[in-house]
Motif scaffolding. Structure first.
Motif, PDB file in Angstrom:
ATOM      1  N   GLU A  22       3.624  -7.106  -0.865  1.00  0.00           N
ATOM      2  CA  GLU A  22       2.560  -6.552  -1.713  1.00  0.00           C
ATOM      3  C   GLU A  22       3.116  -5.438  -2.608  1.00  0.00           C
ATOM      4  O   GLU A  22       2.728  -5.303  -3.768  1.00  0.00           O
ATOM      5  CB  GLU A  22       1.443  -6.004  -0.812  1.00  0.00           C
ATOM      6  CG  GLU A  22       0.185  -5.644  -1.564  1.00  0.00           C
ATOM      7  CD  GLU A  22      -0.466  -6.825  -2.287  1.00  0.00           C
ATOM      8  OE1 GLU A  22      -0.899  -6.638  -3.436  1.00  0.00           O
ATOM      9  OE2 GLU A  22      -0.529  -7.932  -1.725  1.00  0.00           O
ATOM     10  N   GLU A  41       2.954  -5.182  -6.701  1.00  0.00           N
ATOM     11  CA  GLU A  41       2.402  -4.032  -7.426  1.00  0.00           C
ATOM     12  C   GLU A  41       3.270  -3.722  -8.636  1.00  0.00           C
ATOM     13  O   GLU A  41       2.766  -3.505  -9.731  1.00  0.00           O
ATOM     14  CB  GLU A  41       2.394  -2.805  -6.503  1.00  0.00           C
ATOM     15  CG  GLU A  41       1.051  -2.383  -6.039  1.00  0.00           C
ATOM     16  CD  GLU A  41       1.090  -1.099  -5.213  1.00  0.00           C
ATOM     17  OE1 GLU A  41       0.001  -0.595  -4.978  1.00  0.00           O
ATOM     18  OE2 GLU A  41       2.168  -0.623  -4.812  1.00  0.00           O
ATOM     19  N   LEU A 100       0.495   4.603  -9.831  1.00  0.00           N
ATOM     20  CA  LEU A 100       0.458   4.254  -8.408  1.00  0.00           C
ATOM     21  C   LEU A 100       0.715   5.433  -7.471  1.00  0.00           C
ATOM     22  O   LEU A 100       0.676   5.279  -6.268  1.00  0.00           O
ATOM     23  CB  LEU A 100       1.473   3.141  -8.117  1.00  0.00           C
ATOM     24  CG  LEU A 100       1.308   1.848  -8.934  1.00  0.00           C
ATOM     25  CD1 LEU A 100       2.428   0.877  -8.608  1.00  0.00           C
ATOM     26  CD2 LEU A 100      -0.044   1.212  -8.692  1.00  0.00           C
ATOM     27  N   LYS A 123       5.445   6.370  -5.026  1.00  0.00           N
ATOM     28  CA  LYS A 123       5.992   5.112  -5.535  1.00  0.00           C
ATOM     29  C   LYS A 123       6.725   5.304  -6.859  1.00  0.00           C
ATOM     30  O   LYS A 123       7.481   4.444  -7.275  1.00  0.00           O
ATOM     31  CB  LYS A 123       4.861   4.094  -5.714  1.00  0.00           C
ATOM     32  CG  LYS A 123       4.234   3.744  -4.377  1.00  0.00           C
ATOM     33  CD  LYS A 123       3.118   2.748  -4.523  1.00  0.00           C
ATOM     34  CE  LYS A 123       2.548   2.447  -3.146  1.00  0.00           C
ATOM     35  NZ  LYS A 123       1.502   1.452  -3.193  1.00  0.00           N
TER      36      LYS A 123
END
Length: 110
Positions: free
Chosen positions: A42, A46, A75, A79
Motif C-alpha cells: 500500500e 501511495e 502524505l 513519508k
C-alpha cells in the motif's frame, strides 16, 4: 524490452520506461515490480498514485528532491524523506517509482 500485463504487450525503452504513457494501467506497475523482485505494498501505491497525479497536473516527473518535498506536504513528514522513499524503492525513488507509474524518467536522474 516489452512486458505483458492483462494479456496486452507494453513496449518499453532500453531503460524499462513505458513508451506509450497513456497505455499504463495499474497491472503494469505490478508486473514491472515483479520483474525486479519488488512486491508492491500500500505504501508503494501511495507513491505511485501520487506521482501519476503530479504528472497529470504538471506534465513532468519530479526529481527526487521535489518528490520528497511534495510527498511530505501531502502524505506527512514521516513519508516525505529520502530514507523512507529509498526503503520503498531501493533503485532510486525517482527512477524506480516513475517507471512503475508509467511515467518518463525524471529530469536530473542519471
Amino acid at each position: 524490452m516489452p512486458f505483458e500485463a492483462n494479456g496486452k504487450t507494453f513496449e518499453t525503452d532500453e531503460e524499462g520506461y513505458m513508451v506509450d504513457l497513456l497505455s499504463w494501467e495499474p497491472d503494469c506497475a505490478t508486473v514491472m515490480a515483479e520483474l525486479e523482485d519488488q512486491p508492491l505494498t500500500e505504501a508503494h501505491w501511495e507513491v505511485i498514485n501520487f506521482l501519476r497525479e503530479y504528472y497529470d497536473e504538471y506534465q513532468i516527473a519530479p526529481a527526487v528532491r521535489v518528490l520528497t518535498k511534495a510527498i511530505g506536504k501531502k502524505l506527512g513528514k514521516d513519508k516525505g524523506n529520502s530514507k523512507y522513499l529509498y526503503e520503498l524503492f531501493p533503485y532510486g525513488p525517482g527512477k524506480q517509482a516513475c517507471k512503475y507509474a508509467g511515467l518518463p524518467k525524471p529530469t536530473g536522474c542519471v
